[in-house]
Design an enzyme around this catalytic site. Structure first.
Site, PDB file in Angstrom:
ATOM      1  N   HIS A   1       2.489   2.276   5.241  1.00 29.80           N
ATOM      2  CA  HIS A   1       2.571   0.813   5.190  1.00 29.80           C
ATOM      3  C   HIS A   1       3.965   0.426   4.700  1.00 29.80           C
ATOM      4  O   HIS A   1       4.663   1.231   4.080  1.00 29.80           O
ATOM      5  CB  HIS A   1       1.546   0.227   4.221  1.00 29.80           C
ATOM      6  CG  HIS A   1       0.121   0.376   4.631  1.00 29.80           C
ATOM      7  ND1 HIS A   1      -0.665  -0.677   5.034  1.00 29.80           N
ATOM      8  CD2 HIS A   1      -0.679   1.480   4.689  1.00 29.80           C
ATOM      9  CE1 HIS A   1      -1.885  -0.250   5.319  1.00 29.80           C
ATOM     10  NE2 HIS A   1      -1.916   1.065   5.109  1.00 29.80           N
TER      11      HIS A   1
ATOM     12  N   GLU B   1      -3.850   1.655  -3.064  1.00 30.48           N
ATOM     13  CA  GLU B   1      -3.987   3.083  -2.750  1.00 30.48           C
ATOM     14  C   GLU B   1      -3.004   3.911  -3.597  1.00 30.48           C
ATOM     15  O   GLU B   1      -2.267   4.742  -3.088  1.00 30.48           O
ATOM     16  CB  GLU B   1      -3.789   3.353  -1.257  1.00 30.48           C
ATOM     17  CG  GLU B   1      -4.527   4.590  -0.789  1.00 30.48           C
ATOM     18  CD  GLU B   1      -4.530   4.781   0.719  1.00 30.48           C
ATOM     19  OE1 GLU B   1      -5.070   5.811   1.149  1.00 30.48           O
ATOM     20  OE2 GLU B   1      -4.001   3.924   1.452  1.00 30.48           O
TER      21      GLU B   1
ATOM     22  N   TYR C   1      -7.741  -3.739  -2.310  1.00 29.22           N
ATOM     23  CA  TYR C   1      -7.712  -2.685  -1.300  1.00 29.22           C
ATOM     24  C   TYR C   1      -9.108  -2.630  -0.689  1.00 29.22           C
ATOM     25  O   TYR C   1     -10.023  -2.009  -1.219  1.00 29.22           O
ATOM     26  CB  TYR C   1      -7.319  -1.349  -1.930  1.00 29.22           C
ATOM     27  CG  TYR C   1      -7.298  -0.180  -0.975  1.00 29.22           C
ATOM     28  CD1 TYR C   1      -6.826  -0.324   0.330  1.00 29.22           C
ATOM     29  CD2 TYR C   1      -7.748   1.079  -1.368  1.00 29.22           C
ATOM     30  CE1 TYR C   1      -6.800   0.743   1.203  1.00 29.22           C
ATOM     31  CE2 TYR C   1      -7.724   2.155  -0.507  1.00 29.22           C
ATOM     32  CZ  TYR C   1      -7.251   1.984   0.788  1.00 29.22           C
ATOM     33  OH  TYR C   1      -7.237   3.041   1.656  1.00 29.22           O
TER      34      TYR C   1
ATOM     35  N   ASN D   1      -7.376  -4.157   5.524  1.00 23.86           N
ATOM     36  CA  ASN D   1      -7.970  -3.243   6.508  1.00 23.86           C
ATOM     37  C   ASN D   1      -8.612  -3.959   7.690  1.00 23.86           C
ATOM     38  O   ASN D   1      -9.698  -3.601   8.138  1.00 23.86           O
ATOM     39  CB  ASN D   1      -8.986  -2.319   5.818  1.00 23.86           C
ATOM     40  CG  ASN D   1      -8.384  -0.957   5.537  1.00 23.86           C
ATOM     41  OD1 ASN D   1      -7.700  -0.375   6.373  1.00 23.86           O
ATOM     42  ND2 ASN D   1      -8.632  -0.442   4.345  1.00 23.86           N
TER      43      ASN D   1
ATOM     44  N   ASN E   1       0.874  -1.174   0.000  1.00 25.15           N
ATOM     45  CA  ASN E   1       0.000   0.000   0.000  1.00 25.15           C
ATOM     46  C   ASN E   1       0.911   1.224   0.000  1.00 25.15           C
ATOM     47  O   ASN E   1       1.558   1.527   1.007  1.00 25.15           O
ATOM     48  CB  ASN E   1      -0.918   0.008   1.224  1.00 25.15           C
ATOM     49  CG  ASN E   1      -1.816   1.235   1.278  1.00 25.15           C
ATOM     50  OD1 ASN E   1      -1.432   2.343   0.923  1.00 25.15           O
ATOM     51  ND2 ASN E   1      -3.035   1.042   1.755  1.00 25.15           N
TER      52      ASN E   1
END
Length: 534
Positions: free
Chosen positions: A525, A311, A387, A429, A280
């Site tokens: 990240h 992202e 994502y 997430n 990410n």
């Protein structure tokens, strides 16, 4: 006497200051010399503070320089003997009190926060990794690369500034501390040797008392960079914060992740395998503009076959120019961007091997407007770069996440699995277990660690036959992949594990290594990797 005591101080500091280090390339001629002059030797003295009721009449009286150096010399000798005794008989560590553990760790320049089990683990790690086989020449090099330090304590109405190290606090007193540190290191960036100098100044106001204390700090830093010739390279230490066990409630068998010691040896040359990576990047354009970052250098270092990005925050108009110049030798790249909100989300797969087919999204319009899924089909597996939506501030998207998105993703994966195994990677997430987050108790209602998200992760992914490869390989290891910018979590290793490689159960035993790459900067990240035998 001054010279002998100073030399002993330097040698002891060098021997005890190499906790949690990673080799970097540094030019010998560019090593910063330790700036020790009369201010660090003759002028740094222990003084008594004579304090009256009138603060304006405060004065600092210095003690004799030679007495101070003798005291330091004795203290260092005692410290060295104690460390040697512990090294010879590590069982003594378990019997030490928390205060004793903290004192020793502070003396050797190692962070000394946490419960007793954390302190014991830290001290054992220090003794095991950094007190074996050090030559005096190596420790001198490490000392020369360390930061030089000048400390000046000022009384409120005393104009004569002396280098004072300690002031008794039986009575109430005030002091101002000005601390300046100069650090210099040389490292390799884009094939060039870079010498970086950093000056940090710290001002501290302290009101000390036997019963209470108050501290205010002001920190500022300046950094300069210059290029030097890449001749005569040597290695010097660099702090590895991820090797510190950082957790609010660690179990006694938990240990911190260290890729230098926990990764298996490489596979034999005749073994067929594929190396996948995921990251990410939290904005690809911003990452590529960072001085010192090179996508090509990352590819050369890791030698991956496929890189998955999340992202990216790209718009469709940006993709063509970036994909043409990103990484040489990886001619196959596939990008999806958010149409619902420009410059948001976005995923990509970059591969040196041409896939059999590529698809975008889950095939459901309600889920496919934010550019969150790219799927590439290879000979022996499907690779999904995902994502997963964040539940958001106030958990406003929590219901959508656990009742719609997670279920749709699970069904999509099971449908693909009917023809060949599936690998899911990316920022999912969710910190699934308490071992996957620094502060579990304080984040029960935080997006990414709610009970609903954790249950959904188990129900829709793990219970459907997909294996968390890192946790399978490292069941008791604390390894994070995300550290928030807001509180500087990366420096203290206060993070979350949000990035995963999940694989179909049918190929779980073919996983040679599932690992984290915590030293790569540029995003909140860090990259993760998977080595799969095929």
């Amino acid at each position: 006497m001054n010279h002998q005591a100073l030399q002993l101080l330097l040698n002891n500091f060098a021997n005890l200051s190499s906790f949690a280090v990673r080799p970097r390339q540094l030019k010998i001629e560019s090593l910063v010399s330790l700036r020790v002059g009369t201010t660090m030797a003759a002028k740094r003295s222990l003084s008594n503070s004579s304090i009256t009721d009138d603060n304006k009449d405060k004065k600092i009286k210095g003690l004799n320089d030679s007495e101070n150096l003798v005291a330091k010399e004795k203290s260092l000798e005692i410290q060295s003997v104690e460390i040697q005794r512990i090294k010879e008989d590590p069982s003594k560590i378990e019997a030490m009190t928390v205060q004793q553990l903290r004192t020793i760790l502070r003396n050797v320049g190692v962070p000394s926060k946490g419960q007793k089990s954390v302190l014991i683990s830290t001290l054992k790690g220090f003794l095991g990794k950094h007190l074996d086989g050090k030559s005096s020449e190596e420790t001198e090099e490490h000392t020369n690369a360390a930061c030089s330090e000048n400390i000046i304590l000022e009384a409120d109405s005393v104009s004569d500034k002396s280098a004072v190290q300690e002031i008794p606090s039986q009575k109430q007193s005030k002091r101002r501390v000005k601390q300046s540190l100069a650090k210099s290191e040389t490292l390799k960036v884009d094939g060039r040797i870079v010498k970086r100098k950093e000056n940090i100044s710290i001002e501290t106001d302290e009101a000390s008392d036997v019963q209470a204390s108050r501290t205010r700090r002001k920190v500022s830093s300046e950094m300069s960079t210059e290029y030097v010739k890449p001749d005569n390279l040597v290695t010097v230490p660099h702090a590895e914060h991820w090797t510190i066990l950082a957790h609010k409630k660690p179990q006694k068998d938990w240990i911190p992740y260290n890729p230098r010691t926990m990764r298996p040896p490489p596979l034999a040359e005749d073994t067929k395998f594929v190396k996948l990576m995921s990251w990410n990047v939290n904005g690809l354009r911003a990452l590529l503009k960072l001085e010192g970052f090179s996508a090509t250098e990352l590819a050369q270092r890791e030698n991956f076959d496929v890189l998955c990005l999340q992202e990216t925050k790209l718009q469709e108009k940006d993709v063509e120019s970036i994909k043409q110049s990103l990484i040489d030798g990886y001619g196959n790249s596939f990008w999806t961007c958010s149409n619902a909100k420009l410059g948001y989300s976005g995923t990509a797969i970059i591969s040196r091997v041409k896939p059999l087919s590529v698809s975008y999204g889950l095939g459901i319009p309600d889920h496919d407007s934010e550019g969150r899924i790219v799927t590439a089909e290879f000979d022996s597996f499907y690779l999904i770069c995902a994502y997963v939506p964040n539940s958001g501030d106030g958990l406003r998207r929590l219901s959508y996440r656990v009742t719609e998105w997670d279920l749709s993703l699970s069904n999509y994966m099971k449908e693909l699995e009917k023809s060949k195994p599936v690998i899911l990677t990316g920022d999912l997430n969710c910190a699934h277990q308490e071992i996957d987050i620094f502060n579990p108790a304080g984040n029960k209602r935080s997006a990414g660690f709610t009970e609903e998200e954790r249950q959904s992760f188990g129900t829709n992914l793990l219970s459907k036959g997909f294996v968390d490869t890192f946790r399978k390989q490292h069941p008791n290891v604390v390894g994070y992949t995300y550290w928030g910018y807001r509180h500087g979590g990366r420096k203290t290793n206060k993070g979350w594990r949000l990035d995963y490689f999940l694989v179909s159960e049918s190929i779980a035993e073919k996983v040679h290594d599932s690992y984290i790459v915590p030293d790569v900067m540029g995003s909140d990240h860090c990259p993760i990797g998977l080595v799969l035998k095929i």
